[in-house]
Design a protein around this motif. Sequence first.
Motif, short mmCIF file in Angstrom:
data_model
loop_
_atom_site.label_atom_id
_atom_site.label_comp_id
_atom_site.label_asym_id
_atom_site.label_seq_id
_atom_site.Cartn_x
_atom_site.Cartn_y
_atom_site.Cartn_z
N CYS A 36 0.83 -1.21 0.00
CA CYS A 36 0.00 0.00 0.00
C CYS A 36 0.86 1.26 0.00
CB CYS A 36 -0.93 0.01 1.21
SG CYS A 36 -2.24 -1.22 1.15
N THR A 37 1.90 1.26 0.82
CA THR A 37 2.73 2.47 0.89
C THR A 37 3.52 2.68 -0.41
OG1 THR A 37 4.56 1.35 2.04
CG2 THR A 37 2.89 2.44 3.41
N GLN A 38 3.83 1.58 -1.12
CA GLN A 38 4.48 1.73 -2.43
C GLN A 38 3.53 2.47 -3.38
OE1 GLN A 38 7.76 1.16 -1.68
NE2 GLN A 38 7.98 0.07 -3.61
N GLN A 39 2.25 2.13 -3.34
CA GLN A 39 1.27 2.80 -4.18
C GLN A 39 1.15 4.28 -3.80
OE1 GLN A 39 -2.43 0.59 -4.16
NE2 GLN A 39 -1.36 -1.33 -4.53
N VAL A 40 1.22 4.56 -2.51
CA VAL A 40 1.21 5.95 -2.05
C VAL A 40 2.44 6.67 -2.61
CG1 VAL A 40 1.45 7.45 -0.02
CG2 VAL A 40 -0.15 5.53 0.03
N GLY A 41 3.59 6.01 -2.57
CA GLY A 41 4.82 6.61 -3.08
C GLY A 41 4.73 6.95 -4.55
N VAL A 42 4.13 6.05 -5.33
CA VAL A 42 3.96 6.29 -6.77
C VAL A 42 3.03 7.49 -6.97
CG1 VAL A 42 2.97 5.33 -8.89
CG2 VAL A 42 4.45 3.91 -7.45
N LEU A 43 1.94 7.54 -6.23
CA LEU A 43 0.99 8.65 -6.34
C LEU A 43 1.66 9.98 -5.95
CD1 LEU A 43 -1.97 9.26 -7.03
CD2 LEU A 43 -2.50 8.91 -4.61
N LYS A 46 4.09 10.99 -8.73
CA LYS A 46 3.34 11.44 -9.91
C LYS A 46 2.86 12.88 -9.75
CE LYS A 46 -0.73 10.23 -12.67
NZ LYS A 46 -1.84 9.29 -12.81
N HIS A 47 2.48 13.24 -8.52
CA HIS A 47 1.95 14.58 -8.26
C HIS A 47 2.96 15.49 -7.57
CE1 HIS A 47 -2.04 13.56 -9.72
NE2 HIS A 47 -1.85 12.37 -9.15
N GLU A 48 4.22 15.04 -7.57
CA GLU A 48 5.33 15.82 -7.01
C GLU A 48 5.08 16.25 -5.55
OE1 GLU A 48 6.26 18.93 -9.79
OE2 GLU A 48 6.88 17.49 -11.33
N GLU A 94 11.29 8.14 -1.41
CA GLU A 94 12.39 8.93 -2.01
C GLU A 94 12.95 8.20 -3.24
OE1 GLU A 94 13.93 11.17 2.07
OE2 GLU A 94 14.86 9.29 1.46
N THR A 95 13.10 6.89 -3.12
CA THR A 95 13.60 6.11 -4.24
C THR A 95 12.62 6.17 -5.42
OG1 THR A 95 14.75 4.59 -2.74
CG2 THR A 95 14.30 3.77 -4.96
N ILE A 96 11.34 6.06 -5.14
CA ILE A 96 10.33 6.14 -6.19
C ILE A 96 10.37 7.53 -6.84
CG2 ILE A 96 7.84 6.18 -6.64
CD1 ILE A 96 7.62 4.02 -4.37
N ALA A 97 10.45 8.57 -6.03
CA ALA A 97 10.49 9.95 -6.54
C ALA A 97 11.73 10.17 -7.40
CB ALA A 97 10.44 10.95 -5.39
N ASP A 98 12.86 9.63 -6.96
CA ASP A 98 14.11 9.76 -7.75
C ASP A 98 13.94 9.10 -9.12
OD1 ASP A 98 15.34 11.15 -5.71
OD2 ASP A 98 16.50 9.44 -4.98
N GLY A 99 13.30 7.94 -9.14
CA GLY A 99 13.06 7.23 -10.39
C GLY A 99 12.10 7.97 -11.31
N ALA A 100 11.13 8.65 -10.71
CA ALA A 100 10.13 9.39 -11.50
C ALA A 100 10.73 10.65 -12.12
CB ALA A 100 8.93 9.75 -10.62
N GLN A 101 11.78 11.18 -11.52
CA GLN A 101 12.40 12.41 -12.01
C GLN A 101 13.32 12.17 -13.19
OE1 GLN A 101 14.20 14.18 -8.58
NE2 GLN A 101 12.26 14.71 -7.65
N ARG A 102 13.67 10.93 -13.46
CA ARG A 102 14.61 10.63 -14.53
C ARG A 102 13.95 10.59 -15.86
NH1 ARG A 102 18.26 6.08 -11.47
NH2 ARG A 102 18.72 7.41 -9.78
#
Length: 102
Positions: A36-43, A46-48, A94-102
């Motif tokens: 669940c928290t992984q899904q929160v991280g993706v969301l 996505k919305h910065e 943080e890891t998910i956000a770093d991946g989304a910024q690339r």
Amino acid sequence: MSEIDESVTAELTRLRESIDNIDAAVVHMLAERFKCTQQVGVLKAKHELPPADPARESRQIARLRELAESAKLDPAFAEKLLNFIIAEVIRHHETIADGAQR
């Protein structure tokens, strides 16, 4: 060392089997929580949104302390456990956000 009575050994085995079952349930519940928290991280990514949410974390800690007290569990222990989990969740976010910024 003296020999242990069979009834004591049997009771010890029974209790340890219960502990093993509870440990397995805890691991499975944590795995579900992290899904669940992984899904929160993706969301959030996505919305910065920031990986951490101190206001939510404070509410969760207060809530968990109350639950611990009603369950006759040391609230300080429950808070330490939740803080450990929260730190891991933030690291994942943080890891998910770093991946989304690339």
